[in-house]
Design a protein around this motif. Sequence first.
Motif, PDB file in Angstrom:
ATOM      1  N   ALA A 200       0.835  -1.199   0.000  1.00 10.59           N
ATOM      2  CA  ALA A 200       0.000   0.000   0.000  1.00 10.59           C
ATOM      3  C   ALA A 200       0.870   1.250   0.000  1.00 10.59           C
ATOM      4  O   ALA A 200       1.998   1.230   0.498  1.00 10.59           O
ATOM      5  CB  ALA A 200      -0.937   0.013   1.214  1.00 10.59           C
ATOM      6  N   LEU A 201       0.347   2.293  -0.600  1.00 12.50           N
ATOM      7  CA  LEU A 201       1.001   3.593  -0.509  1.00 12.50           C
ATOM      8  C   LEU A 201      -0.066   4.677  -0.513  1.00 12.50           C
ATOM      9  O   LEU A 201      -1.200   4.466  -0.954  1.00 12.50           O
ATOM     10  CB  LEU A 201       2.044   3.801  -1.605  1.00 12.50           C
ATOM     11  CG  LEU A 201       1.657   3.703  -3.075  1.00 12.50           C
ATOM     12  CD1 LEU A 201       1.100   5.026  -3.590  1.00 12.50           C
ATOM     13  CD2 LEU A 201       2.874   3.326  -3.906  1.00 12.50           C
ATOM     14  N   PHE A 202       0.332   5.833   0.005  1.00 14.17           N
ATOM     15  CA  PHE A 202      -0.592   6.950   0.156  1.00 14.17           C
ATOM     16  C   PHE A 202       0.006   8.164  -0.543  1.00 14.17           C
ATOM     17  O   PHE A 202       1.202   8.441  -0.414  1.00 14.17           O
ATOM     18  CB  PHE A 202      -0.842   7.220   1.643  1.00 14.17           C
ATOM     19  CG  PHE A 202      -1.503   6.055   2.334  1.00 14.17           C
ATOM     20  CD1 PHE A 202      -2.874   5.975   2.424  1.00 14.17           C
ATOM     21  CD2 PHE A 202      -0.735   5.014   2.864  1.00 14.17           C
ATOM     22  CE1 PHE A 202      -3.493   4.886   3.042  1.00 14.17           C
ATOM     23  CE2 PHE A 202      -1.333   3.928   3.487  1.00 14.17           C
ATOM     24  CZ  PHE A 202      -2.720   3.863   3.578  1.00 14.17           C
ATOM     25  N   ILE A 203      -0.831   8.880  -1.282  1.00 15.34           N
ATOM     26  CA  ILE A 203      -0.363   9.982  -2.113  1.00 15.34           C
ATOM     27  C   ILE A 203      -1.218  11.217  -1.861  1.00 15.34           C
ATOM     28  O   ILE A 203      -2.389  11.122  -1.459  1.00 15.34           O
ATOM     29  CB  ILE A 203      -0.402   9.608  -3.605  1.00 15.34           C
ATOM     30  CG1 ILE A 203      -1.825   9.244  -4.054  1.00 15.34           C
ATOM     31  CG2 ILE A 203       0.561   8.462  -3.890  1.00 15.34           C
ATOM     32  CD1 ILE A 203      -1.952   8.909  -5.529  1.00 15.34           C
ATOM     33  N   SER A 204      -0.613  12.383  -2.098  1.00 19.60           N
ATOM     34  CA  SER A 204      -1.362  13.621  -1.863  1.00 19.60           C
ATOM     35  C   SER A 204      -0.730  14.767  -2.628  1.00 19.60           C
ATOM     36  O   SER A 204       0.328  14.629  -3.254  1.00 19.60           O
ATOM     37  CB  SER A 204      -1.398  13.950  -0.364  1.00 19.60           C
ATOM     38  OG  SER A 204      -0.149  14.477   0.066  1.00 19.60           O
ATOM     39  N   THR A 205      -1.364  15.910  -2.539  1.00 16.32           N
ATOM     40  CA  THR A 205      -0.788  17.184  -2.948  1.00 16.32           C
ATOM     41  C   THR A 205      -0.872  18.112  -1.744  1.00 16.32           C
ATOM     42  O   THR A 205      -1.686  17.911  -0.840  1.00 16.32           O
ATOM     43  CB  THR A 205      -1.546  17.800  -4.141  1.00 16.32           C
ATOM     44  OG1 THR A 205      -2.928  17.979  -3.786  1.00 16.32           O
ATOM     45  CG2 THR A 205      -1.465  16.906  -5.370  1.00 16.32           C
ATOM     46  N   GLY A 206      -0.004  19.134  -1.725  1.00 10.57           N
ATOM     47  CA  GLY A 206      -0.056  20.134  -0.661  1.00 10.57           C
ATOM     48  C   GLY A 206       0.258  19.623   0.720  1.00 10.57           C
ATOM     49  O   GLY A 206      -0.142  20.223   1.718  1.00 10.57           O
ATOM     50  N   ASP A 207       0.955  18.464   0.821  1.00  5.51           N
ATOM     51  CA  ASP A 207       1.348  17.882   2.105  1.00  5.51           C
ATOM     52  C   ASP A 207       0.170  17.460   2.974  1.00  5.51           C
ATOM     53  O   ASP A 207       0.237  17.511   4.203  1.00  5.51           O
ATOM     54  CB  ASP A 207       2.257  18.846   2.890  1.00  5.51           C
ATOM     55  CG  ASP A 207       3.600  19.067   2.213  1.00  5.51           C
ATOM     56  OD1 ASP A 207       4.084  18.126   1.551  1.00  5.51           O
ATOM     57  OD2 ASP A 207       4.155  20.165   2.331  1.00  5.51           O
ATOM     58  N   TYR A 208      -0.907  17.032   2.339  1.00  7.25           N
ATOM     59  CA  TYR A 208      -1.982  16.370   3.092  1.00  7.25           C
ATOM     60  C   TYR A 208      -1.522  14.956   3.413  1.00  7.25           C
ATOM     61  O   TYR A 208      -0.653  14.401   2.741  1.00  7.25           O
ATOM     62  CB  TYR A 208      -3.267  16.350   2.266  1.00  7.25           C
ATOM     63  CG  TYR A 208      -4.492  15.913   3.032  1.00  7.25           C
ATOM     64  CD1 TYR A 208      -4.780  16.466   4.281  1.00  7.25           C
ATOM     65  CD2 TYR A 208      -5.373  14.966   2.518  1.00  7.25           C
ATOM     66  CE1 TYR A 208      -5.910  16.075   4.995  1.00  7.25           C
ATOM     67  CE2 TYR A 208      -6.515  14.579   3.214  1.00  7.25           C
ATOM     68  CZ  TYR A 208      -6.772  15.130   4.456  1.00  7.25           C
ATOM     69  OH  TYR A 208      -7.887  14.751   5.166  1.00  7.25           O
TER      70      TYR A 208
END
Length: 278
Positions: A200-208
């Motif tokens: 699993a991995l988690f991705i975001s923009t703006g450091d969420y």
Amino acid sequence: MKYHDKPNMYVKHVEIKVSDLERSAKYYTEVIGFQILQKTTDRVTFTTDGKTSILSIIQPEGAYKSPQKTTGLYHFAILLPNRKYLANIIKYFQLNSIYFGASDHDVSEALYLRDPDHNGIEIYVDRAPEEWNWTGDQVFMKTVPLNFDDIKKSQDGEWNGLPANTVMGHIHLHVANLKDAERFYTALGYKVVLRYGSQALFISTGDYHHHIGLNTWNGEGAPQPKKNQVGLQNFTVQLDERDEDVINRLTTIGAPIEKTENGFITVDPSGNRIIVEK
């Protein structure tokens, strides 16, 4: 809520397929707390503020739930504006004998449910961003039991449905291959903020802490769902209008692009359909 404003590529809307429109409409209004914004013979659009929608359901012809594990929706996650609402909905669920799971993820406190077709739902509240723990560009998250006694201290009044400023906090997807998924979503404009083991991995923009979660828990190489199988139909993300190269990057890796008046539509390598719009 700054993580769900422009220019972040936050999830604005999720559309899921169900097998019984009336049954699901009743569930999402009476149990989850949405209001109906618009209803047709095969689609219901839900709202929390009476004007906009973050969730809709459709009933395809011959819709069914398959026992086969596929790619697609793991859960969509409804973000409440503060802890009071989480405490109030917990009280409501308990008084009405509504089963739910619960976890503390360090960055957030979350409840988990499944709709009548077993589509996954998370209802959560974020802790203050100052309390999130980062090591470089990687955020710390965990899964431990929720402290119900502490949350109850935030109870204030009765649960009257989802508040008007509820947003779609994130979406979590089953994918067939994590490397392919990472390649696609980084081309789309996301950054990896947490690698959760090898599955699993988690991705975001703006450091969420994450706008999208990706996992292979349904099996490496899991097949894509059929068109009339209950689950994810599509989800919509906010386009970062500053990123002029996003279509070129996606085209370079072979992702399909269908241009629209407000942006474009694409599909990830596991068949998850994404509407990207201004």
